[in-house]
Design an enzyme around this catalytic site. Structure first.
Site, PDB file in Angstrom:
ATOM      1  N   CYS A 289      10.238  32.094   9.848  1.00 47.59           N
ATOM      2  CA  CYS A 289      11.302  31.111   9.508  1.00 47.59           C
ATOM      3  C   CYS A 289      11.834  30.473  10.506  1.00 47.59           C
ATOM      4  O   CYS A 289      12.547  29.419  10.095  1.00 47.59           O
ATOM      5  CB  CYS A 289      12.846  32.470   9.269  1.00 47.59           C
ATOM      6  SG  CYS A 289      12.538  33.458   7.681  1.00 47.59           S
TER       7      CYS A 289
ATOM      8  N   HIS B 255      10.686  33.443  22.673  1.00 45.49           N
ATOM      9  CA  HIS B 255       9.777  34.127  22.060  1.00 45.49           C
ATOM     10  C   HIS B 255      10.504  35.496  22.973  1.00 45.49           C
ATOM     11  O   HIS B 255       9.776  35.772  23.833  1.00 45.49           O
ATOM     12  CB  HIS B 255       8.405  33.962  22.260  1.00 45.49           C
ATOM     13  CG  HIS B 255       7.344  33.456  21.172  1.00 45.49           C
ATOM     14  ND1 HIS B 255       7.344  35.750  20.880  1.00 45.49           N
ATOM     15  CD2 HIS B 255       6.710  33.442  20.894  1.00 45.49           C
ATOM     16  CE1 HIS B 255       6.715  35.407  19.709  1.00 45.49           C
ATOM     17  NE2 HIS B 255       6.351  34.654  20.056  1.00 45.49           N
TER      18      HIS B 255
ATOM     19  N   HIS C  74      28.666  19.256  14.381  1.00 44.27           N
ATOM     20  CA  HIS C  74      27.979  20.611  14.087  1.00 44.27           C
ATOM     21  C   HIS C  74      27.176  22.058  13.763  1.00 44.27           C
ATOM     22  O   HIS C  74      26.236  21.915  14.937  1.00 44.27           O
ATOM     23  CB  HIS C  74      27.178  19.971  12.366  1.00 44.27           C
ATOM     24  CG  HIS C  74      28.016  18.634  12.398  1.00 44.27           C
ATOM     25  ND1 HIS C  74      29.106  18.771  11.115  1.00 44.27           N
ATOM     26  CD2 HIS C  74      27.865  16.916  12.583  1.00 44.27           C
ATOM     27  CE1 HIS C  74      29.648  17.367  11.254  1.00 44.27           C
ATOM     28  NE2 HIS C  74      29.354  16.796  11.891  1.00 44.27           N
TER      29      HIS C  74
ATOM     30  N   HIS D 197      20.447  29.293  10.461  1.00 46.71           N
ATOM     31  CA  HIS D 197      19.654  29.566   9.568  1.00 46.71           C
ATOM     32  C   HIS D 197      19.746  30.438   8.320  1.00 46.71           C
ATOM     33  O   HIS D 197      20.479  31.879   8.754  1.00 46.71           O
ATOM     34  CB  HIS D 197      18.315  29.810  10.528  1.00 46.71           C
ATOM     35  CG  HIS D 197      17.365  30.463   9.047  1.00 46.71           C
ATOM     36  ND1 HIS D 197      15.899  30.444   8.066  1.00 46.71           N
ATOM     37  CD2 HIS D 197      16.669  31.949   9.238  1.00 46.71           C
ATOM     38  CE1 HIS D 197      15.811  31.344   7.596  1.00 46.71           C
ATOM     39  NE2 HIS D 197      15.971  31.973   7.934  1.00 46.71           N
TER      40      HIS D 197
ATOM     41  N   HIS E 236      23.837  30.606  -0.290  1.00 44.61           N
ATOM     42  CA  HIS E 236      24.758  30.307  -1.904  1.00 44.61           C
ATOM     43  C   HIS E 236      24.270  29.978  -2.825  1.00 44.61           C
ATOM     44  O   HIS E 236      24.033  30.121  -3.779  1.00 44.61           O
ATOM     45  CB  HIS E 236      26.314  30.077  -1.644  1.00 44.61           C
ATOM     46  CG  HIS E 236      27.012  30.632  -2.924  1.00 44.61           C
ATOM     47  ND1 HIS E 236      27.403  29.782  -4.006  1.00 44.61           N
ATOM     48  CD2 HIS E 236      27.754  32.101  -3.472  1.00 44.61           C
ATOM     49  CE1 HIS E 236      27.969  30.664  -5.221  1.00 44.61           C
ATOM     50  NE2 HIS E 236      27.794  31.808  -5.076  1.00 44.61           N
TER      51      HIS E 236
ATOM     52  N   ASN F 133      17.514  32.516   0.726  1.00 42.90           N
ATOM     53  CA  ASN F 133      16.798  32.279   1.993  1.00 42.90           C
ATOM     54  C   ASN F 133      15.357  31.258   1.565  1.00 42.90           C
ATOM     55  O   ASN F 133      14.880  32.009   1.177  1.00 42.90           O
ATOM     56  CB  ASN F 133      16.604  33.608   2.856  1.00 42.90           C
ATOM     57  CG  ASN F 133      16.414  33.043   3.727  1.00 42.90           C
ATOM     58  OD1 ASN F 133      15.416  32.791   4.567  1.00 42.90           O
ATOM     59  ND2 ASN F 133      15.829  34.618   4.878  1.00 42.90           N
TER      60      ASN F 133
END
Lengths: 496, 390
Positions: free
Chosen positions: A224, A303, A387, A391, A420, A424
């Site tokens: 993702c 990573h 802001h 994710h 919502h 995802n």
């Protein structure tokens, strides 16, 4: 009541002290500079005008000296400008809005789950519990082939889904930016779990008839956080190629990856992953400097794959029946927290104001030397960013980050509402969140945005943007018809 | 009404669905379902055990099927054996899990020649045949991009029947209904024998022949009364031991046009042997049967808060007047159906007879009889011999 007052006044005092400290440290250069300037000018004024003139005349203006010094100045300036990295601008982006005919209300999901898993009522109950607590709404979408009982994931169906999602997003982007296909120099497509041959980027080149000397890349398997990896790659390629545009497409194709077995740990992605995609246009052209929405400031990648537990925490494998699915381990949140800490440690010095960095340094020294029991100071990132786009991996991820970074509900609103409304959507969720902030009219020129993505591996990537121009509230985009209903209150458990 | 299911099959020629993919068809259904939120819901039970529909957007079950015969071959096959029609409609009952059982299912069967049949399974608890036909006709309107004149609102208040001033007496159950053992969450009628449906058409000339034969003393009977009287007598002939002396009649109510179960349910009792009497007397009985038993039914149901289970169709031999059902008005892309078949499932042992409008080109009526399977052949031969019908 009297007890409250002292606390109240001390807290206000503390607040002012903190404010004063921040103002002092962040503007320390100004504070030091002003007295020096004042002292110098007073000294000069004391001298008197004739003295100034004599000093002026005594300076020799040799031709060679003048030439050399100006040459030096020009040389240094040129070296500076040449070695400065090119500014990368995000001209615009577009998100795919799935049609409402693909929507999956809770009741539909549960009914299909019950029919597909009729031999495993416990697994069905498990899915219901996950769905109740997931933070998803009733309008998230799954591709048409998954609506069959049982789902019908053929390769052709997966390609169809890819075409619909990617082409809609790109069409929308081209309409917004008025860019022509021939002007795209770099193309990067990232889709983690569907990687056909020819690649999805070849599919895009074929559909839009892009140039034959295009630099195209297809990233798969990167989870993702691949969206930000694509951005990083595009930035690096744009450093090498002057005057170019890069088209980035981030998506996740659900059709071939819907888990058809009944292992519980592997059923969770079915409840969370939904259809979505985004197309982004980056550019380093001078002409785009004024019309670009955002400017790229930093991309930081961390990573944690060297650690075995982190490597295995999101693992695609076959279950005992041979059905392929993604296994999410139970320590996912802990590993995510650690990856985040690593990422923050790198990002902190880049973005935090001097006041926060000093505080962090003092507490670090204090903990090492004086008293290890001191609480570690968590820098206040709210001072560095206006802001936050976290994710929308799941409710737990957003909760964890809100806690770790001490963010308020307003800061994570974009993430929660995206979860919502769209579920995802993997690498493209960050763009839906950014779109939400714009749709609410909260984005102002100069605002700094932090996008954080987690992905399998385990990776934590951050991208920092600065808003480049005034952004009018968009009249198109995925939130166009529902933004007025948001924000919604999402209960802890939705009773199904 | 919850144990009864309405099945409707609309046969369309190739032009109606040519070139359409499943997704195209589904898109129109999404728009249609916006007007029928209750159909998209699922049953739950309250704490007292009474079922109710939760409008949770679960939707209508959609089934795609293929048939290897052409439509003409199929219609020929149906003439010999009408029960094969059950393959064209979904046959799922509500239960065993109420919350996961759709109330309406739709099956699109593609024939070898390109024709398509649209099979509808409609739980009678949602509404009568008039409501079901309205549902399908609205689909036709949506496909034609016309806006149906329905309000998208859930609050459809039914005009309440006038409350009786007298207190609820412990009365006997009305004759039109029969109590059945608690079915729990399996909404299915249990029969002692297998029920079979067969249908035959009566064209206009035959119909007027009937009516004139039966009319006596100057009273004119409607096609429904005439045909029902005839069939009542035939069935009485084939059931010599248990002549159906009591018959239930369901007719369209003149009142409110709101969807739901609005049929007028009345009962006709004959105190004399049916076999010997002149059919015109039976028809006269039916004509004069105007006592609406619905109130009595409601009181019987209220006795235990709507928890126990009843059946209407098949409690006695039931005649259902569906002459005014607008089933041929369902137009898909301006194509009218070639033929419309209707059935009722969940009929109890006494059987039921439905009177439907005939196909527009033939006129007349279509009669569908649902009876225990061993009575079907006898009835067919009886009708053939007495009334020269095929």
């Amino acid at each position: 009541m009297p007890e409250m007052f002292p606390k109240f006044t001390t807290s206000i005092k503390l607040k002012y002290v903190k404010l004063g400290y921040q103002y002092l440290v962040n503007h320390i250069v100004t504070f030091l500079f002003i007295p020096i300037m004042v002292a110098v000018s007073i000294k000069i004024l004391k001298l008197g005008p004739e003295e100034i003139l004599t000093i002026w005349n005594s300076v020799h203006f040799d031709l060679v000296q003048i030439l050399c010094s100006s040459f030096l100045v020009i040389f240094i300036a040129t070296v500076y400008f040449m070695s400065k990295p090119r500014s990368i601008y995000l001209v615009d982006y577009a998100c795919y809005k799935p049609p409402s005919t693909c929507r999956v209300p809770f009741s539909t999901f549960m009914e299909h789950s019950r029919l597909n898993l009729k031999d495993n009522p416990k697994s069905v109950e498990f899915q219901m519990r996950i769905l109740e607590r997931s933070g998803l709404g009733e309008e998230t979408s799954l591709p048409p082939e998954i609506h069959y009982i049982p789902p019908n994931p053929t390769m052709e169906a997966a390609r169809n889904e890819a075409e619909i999602v990617i082409f809609s997003a790109i069409d929308s982007l081209m309409q917004k930016t008025r860019i022509k296909p021939k002007d795209i120099d770099i193309l990067i497509v990232n889709c983690s779990l569907f990687s056909p041959t020819p690649s999805l980027s070849a599919m895009v080149v074929n559909k839009y008839k892009l140039r034959s000397n295009i630099k195209s890349f297809n990233l798969s398997g990167m989870g993702c956080s691949a969206g930000l990896i694509s951005i990083d790659l595009a930035r690096d390629v744009l450093q090498v190629h002057p005057n170019s545009s890069a088209l980035i497409v981030s998506t996740e194709i659900i059709t071939p990856n819907y888990y058809q077995g009944s292992e519980r740990a592997m059923l969770v992605p079915n409840c969370l992953f939904r259809m979505g995609g985004a197309a982004i246009l980056l550019s380093n052209k001078r002409g785009d400097r004024n019309r670009a929405k955002y400017k790229s400031v930093h991309v930081v990648r961390t990573h944690k794959g060297a650690d075995d537990k982190a490597y295995k925490c999101v693992y695609q494998q076959e279950d005992p029946q041979g059905k392929v699915g993604i296994n999410l381990s139970k320590d996912l949140m802990i590993i995510a927290g650690e990856a985040l800490k690593s990422n923050i440690t790198t990002i902190g010095p880049l973005v935090l104001p001097a006041s926060e960095q000093l505080l962090f340094l003092f507490t670090l020294i204090g903990r090492k030397i004086f008293n290890p029991k001191w609480k570690p100071y968590i820098p206040d990132f709210k001072q560095a960013f206006e802001h936050f786009c976290i994710h929308a991996g799941g409710r737990a991820v957003i909760d964890e980050l809100q806690r770790n970074l001490q963010l308020s509900a307003d800061h994570v609103e974009a993430s929660r509402m995206t979860l919502h409304r769209f579920g995802n959507t993997s690498s493209s969720s960050l763009w839906y969140e950014l779109s939400y902030i714009e749709a609410k009219g909260r984005m102002k020129k100069g605002d700094r945005i932090w996008q954080i993505a987690f992905g399998s591996g385990f990776k934590c990537n951050s991208a920092i943007w600065k808003c480049n121009r005034r952004i009018k509230t968009p009249t198109d985009g995925p939130w166009q018809d529902c933004i007025d209903r948001y924000p919604v209150h999402i209960p802890e458990i939705v009773k199904l | 009404m919850k144990l009864h299911y309405l099945k409707a099959i609309y046969y369309f020629g190739n032009q109606a669905f040519e070139g359409l993919t499943t997704l195209n068809i589904k898109e129109h259904m999404f728009i249609l379902l916006n007007y029928f939120p209750a159909i998209c819901g699922r049953f739950r039970r309250t704490e007292s055990g009474r079922p109710y529909i939760k409008c949770n957007d679960c939707g209508v079950r959609f089934i795609e099927a293929k048939c290897e015969k052409t439509m003409d071959e199929w219609l020929e096959m149906m003439k010999e054996n009408a029960s094969i029609e059950k393959y064209l409609t979904p046959n799922q009952i509500i239960g065993p899990e109420l919350a996961f059982s759709p109330t309406v299912l739709v099956q699109f069967t593609k024939f070898k020649c390109g024709g398509m049949s649209v099979g509808l399974s409609w739980a009678h608890v949602l509404g009568d045949a008039f409501s079901a036909a309205e549902f399908m006709n609205t689909l036709g309107k949506v496909v034609a991009d016309e806006k149906p004149n329905r309000h998208i609102n859930l609050a459809q208040m039914k005009t309440k029947s006038t409350n009786t001033k007298s207190p609820i007496k412990i009365m006997e159950d009305p004759l039109s209904i029969k109590r059945v053992g608690p079915v729990g969450d399996n909404w299915l009628t249990v029969n002692n024998c297998k029920m079979e449906a067969f249908s035959f058409s009566v064209n206009d000339t035959q119909l007027s022949h009937f009516q004139s034969k039966i009319s006596s003393k100057g009273t004119n009977f409607t096609p429904f009364e005439a045909l029902s009287a005839v069939i009542w007598q035939c069935i009485a002939k084939i059931r010599p031991e248990s002549e159906p002396k009591v018959v239930t009649i369901c007719k369209k109510s003149e009142q409110n046009k709101v969807d739901g179960n609005n049929q007028l349910i009345s009962v006709v009792k004959a105190d004399y042997p049916i076999v010997e009497v002149d059919p015109s007397e039976l028809a006269a009985l039916m004509k004069n049967a105007s006592f609406d038993e619905r109130e009595k039914i409601e009181i019987a149901i209220k006795k235990d808060d709507g928890v126990s289970d009843f059946i209407v169709y098949g409690a006695n031999l039931t005649f259902v007047n569906l002459e005014e059902v607008k089933c041929y008005e369902f137009e898909y892309r301006k194509q009218k159906p070639v033929y419309v078949g209707y059935r009722l499932d969940g009929i109890s042992d006494s059987g039921a007879v439905l009177l439907l409008p005939g196909p527009p080109k033939n006129g007349g009526r279509t009669v569908v009889a649902i009876l225990p399977e061993d009575e079907v052949i006898e009835l067919k031969s009886e009708l053939k011999s007495e009334w020269f019908m095929d």
